[in-house]
Design an enzyme around this catalytic site. Structure first.
Site, PDB file in Angstrom:
ATOM      1  N   ASN A  82      71.532  68.797  43.583  1.00 47.94           N
ATOM      2  CA  ASN A  82      72.481  68.413  44.634  1.00 47.94           C
ATOM      3  C   ASN A  82      73.714  69.280  44.469  1.00 47.94           C
ATOM      4  O   ASN A  82      74.484  69.095  43.524  1.00 47.94           O
ATOM      5  CB  ASN A  82      72.844  66.925  44.497  1.00 47.94           C
ATOM      6  CG  ASN A  82      73.951  66.518  45.462  1.00 47.94           C
ATOM      7  OD1 ASN A  82      74.294  67.265  46.378  1.00 47.94           O
ATOM      8  ND2 ASN A  82      74.502  65.325  45.252  1.00 47.94           N
ATOM      9  N   TRP A  83      73.863  70.229  45.384  1.00 46.66           N
ATOM     10  CA  TRP A  83      74.976  71.181  45.256  1.00 46.66           C
ATOM     11  C   TRP A  83      76.318  70.592  45.698  1.00 46.66           C
ATOM     12  O   TRP A  83      77.351  71.211  45.523  1.00 46.66           O
ATOM     13  CB  TRP A  83      74.658  72.453  46.065  1.00 46.66           C
ATOM     14  CG  TRP A  83      73.828  73.428  45.268  1.00 46.66           C
ATOM     15  CD1 TRP A  83      73.116  73.156  44.126  1.00 46.66           C
ATOM     16  CD2 TRP A  83      73.630  74.824  45.536  1.00 46.66           C
ATOM     17  NE1 TRP A  83      72.496  74.292  43.675  1.00 46.66           N
ATOM     18  CE2 TRP A  83      72.792  75.329  44.516  1.00 46.66           C
ATOM     19  CE3 TRP A  83      74.070  75.688  46.532  1.00 46.66           C
ATOM     20  CZ2 TRP A  83      72.397  76.671  44.463  1.00 46.66           C
ATOM     21  CZ3 TRP A  83      73.666  77.022  46.485  1.00 46.66           C
ATOM     22  CH2 TRP A  83      72.845  77.505  45.457  1.00 46.66           C
ATOM     23  N   LYS A  84      76.280  69.415  46.317  1.00 49.84           N
ATOM     24  CA  LYS A  84      77.524  68.799  46.824  1.00 49.84           C
ATOM     25  C   LYS A  84      78.268  69.834  47.690  1.00 49.84           C
ATOM     26  O   LYS A  84      77.619  70.617  48.373  1.00 49.84           O
ATOM     27  CB  LYS A  84      78.357  68.259  45.665  1.00 49.84           C
ATOM     28  CG  LYS A  84      77.516  67.352  44.748  1.00 49.84           C
ATOM     29  CD  LYS A  84      78.288  66.555  43.770  1.00 49.84           C
ATOM     30  CE  LYS A  84      77.318  65.683  42.954  1.00 49.84           C
ATOM     31  NZ  LYS A  84      77.969  64.772  42.033  1.00 49.84           N
ATOM     32  N   HIS A  90      74.311  58.594  48.880  1.00 50.69           N
ATOM     33  CA  HIS A  90      74.857  59.099  47.623  1.00 50.69           C
ATOM     34  C   HIS A  90      76.167  58.384  47.303  1.00 50.69           C
ATOM     35  O   HIS A  90      76.934  58.030  48.203  1.00 50.69           O
ATOM     36  CB  HIS A  90      75.089  60.621  47.706  1.00 50.69           C
ATOM     37  CG  HIS A  90      75.439  61.203  46.375  1.00 50.69           C
ATOM     38  ND1 HIS A  90      76.729  61.211  45.900  1.00 50.69           N
ATOM     39  CD2 HIS A  90      74.667  61.745  45.410  1.00 50.69           C
ATOM     40  CE1 HIS A  90      76.722  61.755  44.688  1.00 50.69           C
ATOM     41  NE2 HIS A  90      75.487  62.096  44.370  1.00 50.69           N
ATOM     42  N   GLU A  93      78.967  59.366  46.383  1.00 54.28           N
ATOM     43  CA  GLU A  93      80.192  59.936  46.960  1.00 54.28           C
ATOM     44  C   GLU A  93      80.312  59.597  48.444  1.00 54.28           C
ATOM     45  O   GLU A  93      81.422  59.442  48.963  1.00 54.28           O
ATOM     46  CB  GLU A  93      80.226  61.450  46.699  1.00 54.28           C
ATOM     47  CG  GLU A  93      80.567  61.735  45.241  1.00 54.28           C
ATOM     48  CD  GLU A  93      79.801  62.891  44.610  1.00 54.28           C
ATOM     49  OE1 GLU A  93      79.360  63.792  45.333  1.00 54.28           O
ATOM     50  OE2 GLU A  93      79.645  62.865  43.361  1.00 54.28           O
ATOM     51  N   GLU A 146      71.542  56.290  40.374  1.00 51.81           N
ATOM     52  CA  GLU A 146      72.689  57.043  39.860  1.00 51.81           C
ATOM     53  C   GLU A 146      73.794  56.064  39.475  1.00 51.81           C
ATOM     54  O   GLU A 146      74.510  55.557  40.341  1.00 51.81           O
ATOM     55  CB  GLU A 146      73.209  58.019  40.924  1.00 51.81           C
ATOM     56  CG  GLU A 146      72.235  59.126  41.254  1.00 51.81           C
ATOM     57  CD  GLU A 146      72.934  60.388  41.742  1.00 51.81           C
ATOM     58  OE1 GLU A 146      72.683  61.449  41.174  1.00 51.81           O
ATOM     59  OE2 GLU A 146      73.764  60.307  42.666  1.00 51.81           O
ATOM     60  N   GLY A 156      79.138  63.063  37.064  1.00 53.33           N
ATOM     61  CA  GLY A 156      80.153  64.092  36.821  1.00 53.33           C
ATOM     62  C   GLY A 156      81.063  63.780  35.643  1.00 53.33           C
ATOM     63  O   GLY A 156      82.075  64.436  35.432  1.00 53.33           O
ATOM     64  N   SER A 185      75.037  63.235  35.184  1.00 57.74           N
ATOM     65  CA  SER A 185      75.277  64.008  33.960  1.00 57.74           C
ATOM     66  C   SER A 185      73.984  64.473  33.272  1.00 57.74           C
ATOM     67  O   SER A 185      73.888  64.468  32.045  1.00 57.74           O
ATOM     68  CB  SER A 185      76.157  63.214  32.996  1.00 57.74           C
ATOM     69  OG  SER A 185      77.428  62.965  33.586  1.00 57.74           O
ATOM     70  N   GLY A 187      73.454  67.208  39.564  1.00 62.62           N
ATOM     71  CA  GLY A 187      74.610  67.713  40.292  1.00 62.62           C
ATOM     72  C   GLY A 187      75.089  69.032  39.698  1.00 62.62           C
ATOM     73  O   GLY A 187      74.514  70.094  39.953  1.00 62.62           O
ATOM     74  N   GLY A 188      76.123  68.971  38.890  1.00 60.56           N
ATOM     75  CA  GLY A 188      76.775  70.165  38.344  1.00 60.56           C
ATOM     76  C   GLY A 188      75.816  71.182  37.741  1.00 60.56           C
ATOM     77  O   GLY A 188      75.960  72.396  37.965  1.00 60.56           O
TER      78      GLY A 188
HETATM   79  P1  13P Z   1      76.309  65.317  37.980  1.00 61.99           P
HETATM   80  O1  13P Z   1      74.947  65.791  37.527  1.00 61.99           O
HETATM   81  O2  13P Z   1      77.286  66.414  38.191  1.00 61.99           O
HETATM   82  O3  13P Z   1      76.799  64.175  37.136  1.00 61.99           O
HETATM   83  O4  13P Z   1      76.080  64.690  39.459  1.00 61.99           O
HETATM   84  C1  13P Z   1      75.088  63.761  39.637  1.00 61.99           C
HETATM   85  C2  13P Z   1      74.903  63.557  41.081  1.00 61.99           C
HETATM   86  O5  13P Z   1      75.732  62.963  41.746  1.00 61.99           O
HETATM   87  C3  13P Z   1      73.696  64.120  41.696  1.00 61.99           C
HETATM   88  O6  13P Z   1      73.521  63.636  42.981  1.00 61.99           O
END
Ligand code: 13P
Length: 235
Positions: free
Chosen positions: A7-9, A85, A87, A155, A161, A197, A218-219
């Site tokens: 997930n590149w956000k 999600h 966010e 999640e 994050g 994470s 994510g990251g």
């Molecule tokens: P991180 O892997 O950066 O914690 O993000 C998780 C996430 O929200 C994936 O959708």
């Protein structure tokens, strides 16, 4: 076979995506890999990685300035989309009912929805984890869902994050709750992913936990040198 979703956000560039697709194309893996990118980077025709969106509108079409419909996302080449999600739930006040509408339209337009659920730190501290997860699944899965025709991602919102992951027992417990609820609903074939994470250092351990069918990253999905070792960490 595991499912690995990036997930590149609101990050990345088309050039970075070219580079990632090129690197993934050279990879030999039996795992299924999806990459959920910003709308402007959606594209089709890729075998190395299935490209997906990070959300779709809860409306079919019409006067909703700034919204992108599931139909548009599918026409742009996506085969999968995240919905609900953490966010989006936080920044757009998305409720389970909103998420069910989004997921329903995704299915109607032949997109595979990855429905995200998870508790906040406050909810966990208040002993509400079980309830939030159960309600999240029951209320966010749309009426047109079929067995195996969608994915659930757990999640824990407090770990996203944050560089911290729940204990193995906490992950196992959450996934067992989700598996039991899905079984009860007649969705035994639905994969359950863990997200928050995830890195190459913990991915194999996490995917070794019972009822964990893959990860949502994510990251660590932004750079090929971080993402590819996660894909390679499991068979
Ligand atoms: P991180 O892997 O950066 O914690 O993000 C998780 C996430 O929200 C994936 O959708």
């Amino acid at each position: 076979m595991k499912i690995i979703v990036g997930n590149w956000k609101m990050n990345g560039t088309p050039e970075l995506l070219d580079e990632m697709i090129g690197a993934l194309g050279e990879l030999h893996t039996e795992n299924r890999v999806f990459l959920c990118v910003p709308y402007t980077m959606l594209r089709s025709g890729n075998v190395a990685v299935m490209i997906g969106a990070q959300n779709v509108s809860k409306y079919d079409s019409g006067a909703h300035t700034g919204e992108i419909s599931a139909e548009m996302v599918a026409a742009a080449g996506a085969s999968v989309t995240l919905v609900g999600h953490s966010e989006c739930r936080k920044e757009q006040q998305d409720t389970n009912a909103d998420v069910a509408k989004r997921a329903g339209l995704a299915i109607k337009n032949n997109l595979l929805p990855i429905i995200c659920v998870g508790e906040t730190a406050e909810e966990r501290d208040a002993g509400l984890t079980y309830k939030i997860i159960e309600q999240g699944v029951r209320e966010s899965v749309p009426a047109n869902a079929s067995n195996g025709g969608f994915i659930i991602a757990y999640e824990p919102r407090w770990a996203i994050g944050a560089g911290i992951t729940p204990t193995k027992e906490q992950i196992a417990e959450a996934h067992k709750i989700i598996r039991d609820v899905l079984n009860e609903m007649g969705f035994e074939e639905t994969p359950i992913l863990y997200g928050a994470s995830v890195t190459a250092a913990n991915s194999a351990d996490i995917m070794g936990i019972e009822n964990v069918d893959g990860v949502l990253v994510g990251g660590a999905s932004l750079k090929k040198d971080d993402f590819i070792p996660i894909i390679q960490s499991v068979k």
